[in-house]
Write an enzyme that holds these catalytic residues in place. Sequence first.
Site, PDB file in Angstrom:
ATOM      1  CG  ASP A 118      55.990  36.747 127.870  1.00 38.07           C
ATOM      2  OD1 ASP A 118      55.082  37.287 127.212  1.00 38.07           O
ATOM      3  OD2 ASP A 118      57.125  37.240 127.971  1.00 38.07           O
ATOM      4  CG  ASP A 323      50.742  40.533 125.220  1.00 40.15           C
ATOM      5  OD1 ASP A 323      51.594  39.672 124.931  1.00 40.15           O
ATOM      6  OD2 ASP A 323      50.827  41.253 126.225  1.00 40.15           O
TER       7      ASP A 323
END
Length: 448
Positions: A118, A323
Site C-alpha cells: 500500500d 497509487d
Amino acid sequence: MAVLFNLFLLSCFTTIATTSLATTNPTNAKPKRLIAKLIHYNSIYSPYYNPKDTIADRARHAINSSNARFDYIWKKIQGISLDTDDVRSGVIADNRRIGFLANISIGSPPLPQLLVMDTGSSLSWIQCRPCTHCLTQDLPIFNPPESATYSSVPCDAPNCLYQIPGIICRAPRCGFKLKYGDGTAVSGFLGTEKITFETSDEGITSVPRLVFGCATDVVNSMGTLGGQISGLLGLGAEVISLPNQLGSKFSYCIGSIWDPKYIHNQLIFGEGAKTEGITTFLEIIGSFYYIRLDSINVGEKMLDISPQVFELSKDGKRGVIIDSGTTLTYLPKAAFDPLKDEVLSLMNGIVQFIGTQHSAPCFKGVIDRELVGFPVVTFNFANGVDLALDVKSFFYMANPNTFCMAMAPTFAANLTIIGVWAQQSYNIAYNLASKTISIQRIDCALLE
C-alpha cells in the site's frame, strides 16, 4: 491452489543455510537490489485465486475494489473521519481483492510473511503473538520472544514518532492504533527487527533494526484479512515507512495484471531500485504521492483540457495522485469528458457502443481483435515524462464479448488518481530524498 501457492512461497524464501554467503557483501560492492515479489490477486500464485471466476467476475471485483479505494482516499484528504477515536490509514479493499501482495521474511530465524502492498500507508505491520485478538492465518504468526533479533521500542525512543498519525505511547512501550477504510482496526506495539529480502543475484540479504508494527489486536469485520495475509507493507512517504528506512528509494514494476501466470511483478528497495531515465517532480502530502500532469493526448491529438484541471492545491484536495491500490484511473469530469468523447468519435462506425459502466463507455467485441491500430493514449507529465497507455492498459474486458474504458469520472472535485491498470508494463521509481519519480516502460523480467 494452496499447494501451488505454498510452493511459490517456498521458492521465494530460500533458507539461510543454503544461501548464507549472499548476506555477506564486500564493502566496495555495488548495492544489491532488495526484492519482494509482488503477487496480484488474479495470479494463479495468489492464495485467493479462484479458477471458477469468470472474466466478468474479475472485472466486477476490480471495479468494486477500486471504487472503495477511491472513496477512502477522497475522504482521507478531505479530513472526513468515520470514527473520531481512531486514526485512519490506507485502505484494504473489499472481499480480499487487495491488489498486490508482497513477500518478505522477518526475524531470526526468518519467518515468511505475506503483506498487502500500500503506497497510501506508511507503517508496516504484521500479526504478532501473544494475541489479544488475531485473525487466523495459514502462515505462522510471528512470536517476538522466539526471535534472537527482536527489540521493543520504548516510549522515549527517537523512533517512537508521535508526529505520525496512529503512533501512541502505551507505557512503557511505543504503540500504534490504526483504523482502515473497510473497518479493520489494528493496534499493537512498535518493534525493531531484522527483515530478509531476496537479492538480484537470487540470494538473500538481511537488514537489521527496521521499525515495524507488531499487531496484537486485529479486528476485521469485512473478512478482507486472514488466510494467507500476515499484515500490511507501508510504502507511504512518512519517515517510518520501509522505503525511508531503506534509503529513501523504491520502485515497483507491474508487467501484466490480466495474465494469471505472469511472475515478474516486483518491488525493489534501496539504492538498487531502478531509477533511470527522465524524472518528474514528486509532491508529498500526508501519505500520498502527487505528480504534475500537464496534458493528455490521444495519438497525436492533444485534448482540450485546461491545465488548471490538474493543478495541485496545498491541501492535496486537488491534484494528481499515483497509487498502487486503485485499479481504475479517475479523472475530473473536465478531463474525463473530452477523453470519452474522443474515444466515442474514434469508435463511431467501427465498433458497436453498447452502454456504460462506472460512466465509462463500453463496446461490443474483444480488445485484441477490435482495437488493432487504436492510437496510444498518453499522459504527459512535467519535464517530458510520459505514461503511454496501450489498448490493454486503457481498456479492460468486462465480459467475454464486451470491453470498457478503464477510466472513471470524479464528480466532486479536481482530483485525479492514476491506478495500476494504467501502470502496466512500467517501472515506477520513487526517490523520496530528491522528491522525484521516473516512469519507464520496460519488460519487468529484465529487472531480475
